[in-house]
Design an enzyme around this catalytic site. Structure first.
Site, PDB file in Angstrom:
ATOM      1  N   THR A   1       0.754  -1.100   0.071  1.00  0.00           N
ATOM      2  CA  THR A   1       0.204   0.037  -0.051  1.00  0.00           C
ATOM      3  C   THR A   1       0.825   1.222  -0.029  1.00  0.00           C
ATOM      4  OG1 THR A   1      -1.741   1.202   1.079  1.00  0.00           O
ATOM      5  CG2 THR A   1      -0.177   0.105   2.429  1.00  0.00           C
ATOM      6  N   HIS A   2       0.304   2.408  -0.513  1.00  0.00           N
ATOM      7  CA  HIS A   2       1.017   3.607  -0.452  1.00  0.00           C
ATOM      8  C   HIS A   2       0.306   4.546   0.063  1.00  0.00           C
ATOM      9  CE1 HIS A   2       3.191   1.859  -3.979  1.00  0.00           C
ATOM     10  NE2 HIS A   2       4.214   2.538  -3.908  1.00  0.00           N
TER      11      HIS A   2
ATOM     12  N   ASP B   1      -2.159  -0.565 -11.532  1.00  0.00           N
ATOM     13  CA  ASP B   1      -3.518  -0.040 -12.007  1.00  0.00           C
ATOM     14  C   ASP B   1      -4.531  -1.117 -11.337  1.00  0.00           C
ATOM     15  OD1 ASP B   1      -2.731   2.123 -13.419  1.00  0.00           O
ATOM     16  OD2 ASP B   1      -2.748   0.991 -15.162  1.00  0.00           O
TER      17      ASP B   1
ATOM     18  N   ASP C   1      -7.582  -4.366  -0.375  1.00  0.00           N
ATOM     19  CA  ASP C   1      -8.657  -3.119  -0.991  1.00  0.00           C
ATOM     20  C   ASP C   1      -9.836  -2.906  -0.316  1.00  0.00           C
ATOM     21  OD1 ASP C   1      -8.540  -1.411  -3.462  1.00  0.00           O
ATOM     22  OD2 ASP C   1     -10.260  -2.443  -3.957  1.00  0.00           O
ATOM     23  N   SER C   2     -10.237  -1.569   0.057  1.00  0.00           N
ATOM     24  CA  SER C   2     -11.313  -1.508   0.813  1.00  0.00           C
ATOM     25  C   SER C   2     -12.299  -0.160   0.457  1.00  0.00           C
ATOM     26  CB  SER C   2     -10.806  -1.259   2.164  1.00  0.00           C
ATOM     27  OG  SER C   2      -9.835  -0.050   2.077  1.00  0.00           O
TER      28      SER C   2
ATOM     29  N   ASP D   1     -14.097   7.641   8.013  1.00  0.00           N
ATOM     30  CA  ASP D   1     -14.332   7.406   9.333  1.00  0.00           C
ATOM     31  C   ASP D   1     -15.349   8.359   9.968  1.00  0.00           C
ATOM     32  OD1 ASP D   1     -13.052   5.031   9.462  1.00  0.00           O
ATOM     33  OD2 ASP D   1     -11.150   6.013  10.211  1.00  0.00           O
TER      34      ASP D   1
ATOM     35  N   HIS E   1     -14.038  -3.307   9.717  1.00  0.00           N
ATOM     36  CA  HIS E   1     -13.981  -4.229   8.461  1.00  0.00           C
ATOM     37  C   HIS E   1     -12.684  -4.895   8.282  1.00  0.00           C
ATOM     38  CE1 HIS E   1     -12.895  -0.235   7.655  1.00  0.00           C
ATOM     39  NE2 HIS E   1     -12.917  -0.413   6.339  1.00  0.00           N
ATOM     40  N   ARG E   2     -11.473  -3.943   8.385  1.00  0.00           N
ATOM     41  CA  ARG E   2     -10.006  -4.454   8.390  1.00  0.00           C
ATOM     42  C   ARG E   2      -9.802  -5.542   9.316  1.00  0.00           C
ATOM     43  NH1 ARG E   2      -8.605   0.054   7.600  1.00  0.00           N
ATOM     44  NH2 ARG E   2      -9.097  -0.121   4.931  1.00  0.00           N
TER      45      ARG E   2
HETATM   46  P1  IMP Z   1      -8.237   1.853  -1.418  1.00  0.00           P
HETATM   47  O1  IMP Z   1      -8.454   0.320  -0.948  1.00  0.00           O
HETATM   48  O2  IMP Z   1      -6.652   2.107  -1.349  1.00  0.00           O
HETATM   49  O3  IMP Z   1      -8.627   1.447  -2.854  1.00  0.00           O
HETATM   50  O4  IMP Z   1      -8.899   2.865  -1.111  1.00  0.00           O
HETATM   51  C1  IMP Z   1     -10.130   2.696  -0.254  1.00  0.00           C
HETATM   52  C2  IMP Z   1     -10.339   3.862   0.136  1.00  0.00           C
HETATM   53  O5  IMP Z   1     -11.880   3.876   1.148  1.00  0.00           O
HETATM   54  C3  IMP Z   1      -9.500   4.664   1.088  1.00  0.00           C
HETATM   55  O6  IMP Z   1      -8.847   5.718   0.378  1.00  0.00           O
HETATM   56  C4  IMP Z   1     -10.608   5.241   2.073  1.00  0.00           C
HETATM   57  O7  IMP Z   1     -10.780   6.405   1.725  1.00  0.00           O
HETATM   58  C5  IMP Z   1     -11.756   4.495   2.105  1.00  0.00           C
HETATM   59  N1  IMP Z   1     -11.531   3.529   3.319  1.00  0.00           N
HETATM   60  C6  IMP Z   1     -11.389   2.084   3.288  1.00  0.00           C
HETATM   61  N2  IMP Z   1     -11.211   1.856   4.655  1.00  0.00           N
HETATM   62  C7  IMP Z   1     -11.656   2.854   5.503  1.00  0.00           C
HETATM   63  C8  IMP Z   1     -11.677   2.961   6.958  1.00  0.00           C
HETATM   64  O8  IMP Z   1     -11.463   1.975   7.636  1.00  0.00           O
HETATM   65  N3  IMP Z   1     -12.064   4.399   7.185  1.00  0.00           N
HETATM   66  C9  IMP Z   1     -12.330   5.382   6.553  1.00  0.00           C
HETATM   67  N4  IMP Z   1     -12.123   5.066   4.989  1.00  0.00           N
HETATM   68  C10 IMP Z   1     -11.750   3.865   4.441  1.00  0.00           C
END
Ligand code: IMP
Length: 208
Positions: free
Chosen positions: A13-14, A45, A74-75, A161, A194-195
């Site tokens: 992750t970055h 990508d 990914d979230s 959040d 969730h994480r």
């Molecule tokens: P990615 O997983 O890097 O594609 O980014 C997912 C985006 O979802 C993140 O930049 C956050 O903005 C949002 N996100 C994912 N998990 C959380 C969390 O635990 N709290 C708040 N925002 C989240």
């Protein structure tokens, strides 16, 4: 039972907020985590159509580049009245400037426009992928359901959040400490975020 993980891994992750949370979650297992950013690895990508597919793309690219096991998540936030948006586009809704207050306001405006009755339901999803340099992969998913809160409350955490109040709690994730947000009970019962929930599944599968 999946393949056991030990030693050193790359966290693909970055995103500084996610890196901090993943390090906190891995620390109790004695796993040394270095980030893709620290190793100077590029960002592939994210072309998959779901969270698990995008996690896998990132983990596979990092495992190959670093020749170490790699871990990616990914979230995102899925809003029921918006058919799951922003979903895999959660980061993109904040734009180049990563303005999550603008993204939260867009959610408020778009949900309002649907005429949906409150409470406005939403859920966070976290998909985790572990990939070894020999190509072996394991994936896990965690979800937490709750209500959207406007105006957003609290300055803790990151991203969306402040506008998410998990079911069974009176405060938003933005008003919780990291420990409260992860909510990992000592007795092994279900975590809160969730994480952390996805991580519990990974720990049961690959760290036990
Ligand atoms: P990615 O997983 O890097 O594609 O980014 C997912 C985006 O979802 C993140 O930049 C956050 O903005 C949002 N996100 C994912 N998990 C959380 C969390 O635990 N709290 C708040 N925002 C989240």
């Amino acid at each position: 039972m999946g393949r056991r993980l030990s030693g050193k891994i790359v966290i693909a992750t970055h995103n500084a907020g996610k890196l901090r949370e993943m390090r906190e979650l891995l620390a109790p297992y004695g796993i040394e985590a270095i980030s893709a950013g620290e190793l100077g690895l590029g960002e592939p990508d994210e072309t998959a159509s779901d969270f698990a597919g995008n996690a896998l793309i990132k983990a596979q690219a990092a495992a190959k580049a670093a020749n170490l096991p790699a871990f990616a998540d990914d979230s995102g936030l899925c809003v029921t009245a918006l058919g799951g948006a922003p979903g895999i586009l959660s980061a993109r809704w904040a734009g180049e400037s990563k303005d999550f207050y603008a993204a939260m306001d867009r959610i408020r405006r778009e949900v309002e426009a649907t005429g949906a009755k409150e409470p406005w339901r939403a859920y966070f999803i976290s998909a985790l992928a572990l990939c070894w340099p020999d190509g072996h992969v394991e994936t896990f998913e965690g979800r937490v359901d709750g209500d959207l809160v406007f105006p957003p409350k609290g300055t803790a955490g990151f991203g969306y959040d402040p506008c998410f109040k998990p079911d069974g709690h009176a405060r938003t994730f933005g008003e919780m400490t990291a420990e409260e947000k992860h909510g990992i009970p000592a007795d092994g019962s279900r975590a809160l975020s969730h994480r952390a929930r996805a991580f519990q599944a990974l720990a049961r599968g690959c760290l036990a």
